[in-house]
Motif scaffolding. Structure first.
Motif, mmCIF file in Angstrom:
data_model
loop_
_atom_site.group_PDB
_atom_site.id
_atom_site.type_symbol
_atom_site.label_atom_id
_atom_site.label_comp_id
_atom_site.label_asym_id
_atom_site.label_seq_id
_atom_site.Cartn_x
_atom_site.Cartn_y
_atom_site.Cartn_z
ATOM 1 N N PHE A 152 0.741 -1.348 -0.064
ATOM 2 C CA PHE A 152 0.102 0.057 -0.054
ATOM 3 C C PHE A 152 0.922 1.284 -0.187
ATOM 4 C CE2 PHE A 152 -3.044 -2.956 1.996
ATOM 5 C CZ PHE A 152 -4.027 -3.176 0.975
ATOM 6 N N ALA A 153 2.137 1.211 0.368
ATOM 7 C CA ALA A 153 3.076 2.140 0.475
ATOM 8 C C ALA A 153 3.073 2.863 -1.209
ATOM 9 C CB ALA A 153 4.395 1.887 0.858
ATOM 10 N N LEU A 154 3.057 1.997 -1.984
ATOM 11 C CA LEU A 154 3.027 2.549 -3.399
ATOM 12 C C LEU A 154 1.805 3.389 -3.727
ATOM 13 C CD1 LEU A 154 3.928 -0.824 -5.247
ATOM 14 C CD2 LEU A 154 5.555 1.085 -4.954
ATOM 15 N N PHE A 155 0.682 3.313 -3.180
ATOM 16 C CA PHE A 155 -0.588 4.057 -3.290
ATOM 17 C C PHE A 155 -0.828 5.013 -2.286
ATOM 18 C CE2 PHE A 155 -0.834 -0.418 -4.871
ATOM 19 C CZ PHE A 155 -0.753 0.037 -6.007
ATOM 20 N N MET A 156 -0.340 5.109 -1.315
ATOM 21 C CA MET A 156 -0.543 5.816 -0.044
ATOM 22 C C MET A 156 0.698 6.691 0.420
ATOM 23 S SD MET A 156 -2.583 4.130 2.975
ATOM 24 C CE MET A 156 -2.545 4.819 4.471
ATOM 25 N N ASP A 157 0.424 7.955 0.561
ATOM 26 C CA ASP A 157 1.390 8.935 0.789
ATOM 27 C C ASP A 157 1.256 9.255 2.189
ATOM 28 O OD1 ASP A 157 3.096 11.094 1.414
ATOM 29 O OD2 ASP A 157 2.608 12.033 -0.438
ATOM 30 N N MET A 158 1.896 8.643 3.183
ATOM 31 C CA MET A 158 2.050 8.762 4.774
ATOM 32 C C MET A 158 2.228 10.422 5.027
ATOM 33 S SD MET A 158 0.738 6.155 5.764
ATOM 34 C CE MET A 158 0.759 6.207 7.567
ATOM 35 N N ASP A 159 2.878 10.866 4.351
ATOM 36 C CA ASP A 159 3.174 12.705 4.629
ATOM 37 C C ASP A 159 1.996 13.079 4.392
ATOM 38 O OD1 ASP A 159 5.462 14.208 5.437
ATOM 39 O OD2 ASP A 159 4.476 15.601 3.811
ATOM 40 N N LYS A 160 1.069 12.984 3.415
ATOM 41 C CA LYS A 160 -0.259 13.480 3.093
ATOM 42 C C LYS A 160 -1.232 13.025 3.947
ATOM 43 C CE LYS A 160 0.669 14.965 -1.630
ATOM 44 N NZ LYS A 160 0.387 14.688 -3.058
ATOM 45 N N GLU A 161 -1.012 11.918 4.477
ATOM 46 C CA GLU A 161 -2.464 11.250 5.597
ATOM 47 C C GLU A 161 -2.061 11.849 7.043
ATOM 48 O OE1 GLU A 161 -4.546 9.105 4.591
ATOM 49 O OE2 GLU A 161 -4.284 9.393 2.523
ATOM 50 N N ILE A 162 -0.754 11.808 7.341
ATOM 51 C CA ILE A 162 -0.832 12.221 8.808
ATOM 52 C C ILE A 162 -0.324 13.822 8.656
ATOM 53 C CG2 ILE A 162 0.731 11.649 10.780
ATOM 54 C CD1 ILE A 162 1.052 8.688 9.670
ATOM 55 N N GLY A 163 0.809 14.259 7.977
ATOM 56 C CA GLY A 163 1.293 15.521 8.146
ATOM 57 C C GLY A 163 0.228 16.446 8.388
ATOM 58 N N PRO A 164 -0.900 16.710 7.826
ATOM 59 C CA PRO A 164 -1.962 17.775 7.980
ATOM 60 C C PRO A 164 -2.407 17.795 9.346
ATOM 61 C CG PRO A 164 -2.321 16.931 5.800
ATOM 62 C CD PRO A 164 -1.230 15.952 6.348
ATOM 63 N N ASP A 165 -2.546 16.582 9.928
ATOM 64 C CA ASP A 165 -3.019 16.310 11.265
ATOM 65 C C ASP A 165 -1.811 16.785 12.296
ATOM 66 O OD1 ASP A 165 -5.625 15.184 10.530
ATOM 67 O OD2 ASP A 165 -5.135 13.338 10.984
ATOM 68 N N LEU A 166 -0.832 16.387 12.120
ATOM 69 C CA LEU A 166 0.361 17.034 12.800
ATOM 70 C C LEU A 166 0.357 18.469 12.746
ATOM 71 C CD1 LEU A 166 3.416 14.287 12.325
ATOM 72 C CD2 LEU A 166 1.493 14.449 14.245
ATOM 73 N N GLU A 167 0.458 19.102 11.534
ATOM 74 C CA GLU A 167 0.507 20.403 11.615
ATOM 75 C C GLU A 167 -0.689 21.136 12.313
ATOM 76 O OE1 GLU A 167 0.539 22.192 7.573
ATOM 77 O OE2 GLU A 167 1.850 20.674 6.906
ATOM 78 N N LYS A 168 -1.955 20.597 12.250
ATOM 79 C CA LYS A 168 -3.189 21.391 12.848
ATOM 80 C C LYS A 168 -2.955 21.273 14.231
ATOM 81 C CE LYS A 168 -8.175 21.833 12.679
ATOM 82 N NZ LYS A 168 -9.357 21.146 12.144
ATOM 83 N N GLY A 169 -2.476 20.000 14.785
ATOM 84 C CA GLY A 169 -2.254 19.686 16.321
ATOM 85 C C GLY A 169 -1.126 20.831 16.781
ATOM 86 N N LEU A 170 -0.042 20.819 15.944
ATOM 87 C CA LEU A 170 0.728 21.976 16.486
ATOM 88 C C LEU A 170 0.332 23.475 16.328
ATOM 89 C CD1 LEU A 170 3.997 20.574 14.714
ATOM 90 C CD2 LEU A 170 3.630 20.448 17.205
ATOM 91 N N LYS A 171 -0.434 23.661 15.594
ATOM 92 C CA LYS A 171 -1.209 24.853 15.552
ATOM 93 C C LYS A 171 -1.906 25.297 16.680
ATOM 94 C CE LYS A 171 -2.250 26.788 11.412
ATOM 95 N NZ LYS A 171 -3.061 27.086 10.289
ATOM 96 N N ASN A 172 -2.677 24.227 16.819
ATOM 97 C CA ASN A 172 -3.463 24.138 18.206
ATOM 98 C C ASN A 172 -2.876 24.339 19.644
ATOM 99 O OD1 ASN A 172 -5.678 23.648 16.531
ATOM 100 N ND2 ASN A 172 -5.928 21.615 17.112
#
Length: 182
Positions: A152-172
């Motif tokens: 599934f790593a061929l079809f899923m970009d974990m940076d795009k999956e998890i990154g926005p949540d980390l960004e929003k959490g840090l902003k909070n």
């Protein structure tokens, strides 16, 4: 009958190809985001070392107001476990355990997802002082999908999956901490 045999052979061939490709796919991922917070490193560490505070700045708890949370141990100490159970698919069920702490510098946790898919990830929050009342916070998650799920790593970009949540959490986190009185 011949058609069914050909169809079966085709399906088995496709499964074999996927399994063979999976042998060569790296299932490891590492995602991190950072933010500068205008608070002392000690103040930030005191807040983020409590897993219960993630309910305030993390985004996952906010996705389900009816989430069920259980804890064991002493929050802010190695061995503390916070478990969650949610009917919201994006949240699922699992637990997070504090595995290592370096005072004023780093908190490491292991996240064990149970639903919607079983997986284990390592997470950390690392702090570095910029001045006496400013520090950089780096929130990182890393893990590995085991074979054959690594395909599934061929079809899923974990940076795009998890990154926005980390960004929003840090902003909070930044908003919460910078709005507190010194």
């Amino acid at each position: 009958m011949k058609f069914l045999l050909k169809l079966l052979f085709l399906l088995l061939s496709l499964v074999a190809i996927v399994l063979i490709v999976g042998l060569f796919v790296d299932g490891k991922y590492s995602v991190s985001r950072s933010v500068e917070i205008n608070k002392s490193q000690s103040d930030v560490y005191e807040y983020v070392s409590s897993l219960e505070n993630q309910r305030e700045y993390g985004v996952w708890h906010k996705k389900d107001p009816k989430i069920k949370i259980k804890t064991s141990g002493i929050d802010g100490m190695v061995g503390f476990i916070s478990s969650w159970d949610s009917n919201v698919e994006d949240v699922g069920a699992g637990e997070q355990e504090i595995t290592k702490m370096v005072y004023d510098k780093r908190i490491e946790t292991e996240i064990r997802f149970q639903r919607p898919m079983e997986a284990t990830s390592q997470a950390s929050i690392e702090l570095s002082a910029n001045s006496s009342n400013s520090c950089t916070v780096v929130w990182k998650m890393e893990g590995e999908s085991p074979y054959p799920f690594n395909i599934f790593a061929l079809f899923m970009d974990m940076d795009k999956e998890i990154g926005p949540d980390l960004e929003k959490g840090l902003k909070n986190l930044k908003s919460i901490l910078e709005s507190q009185n010194n």
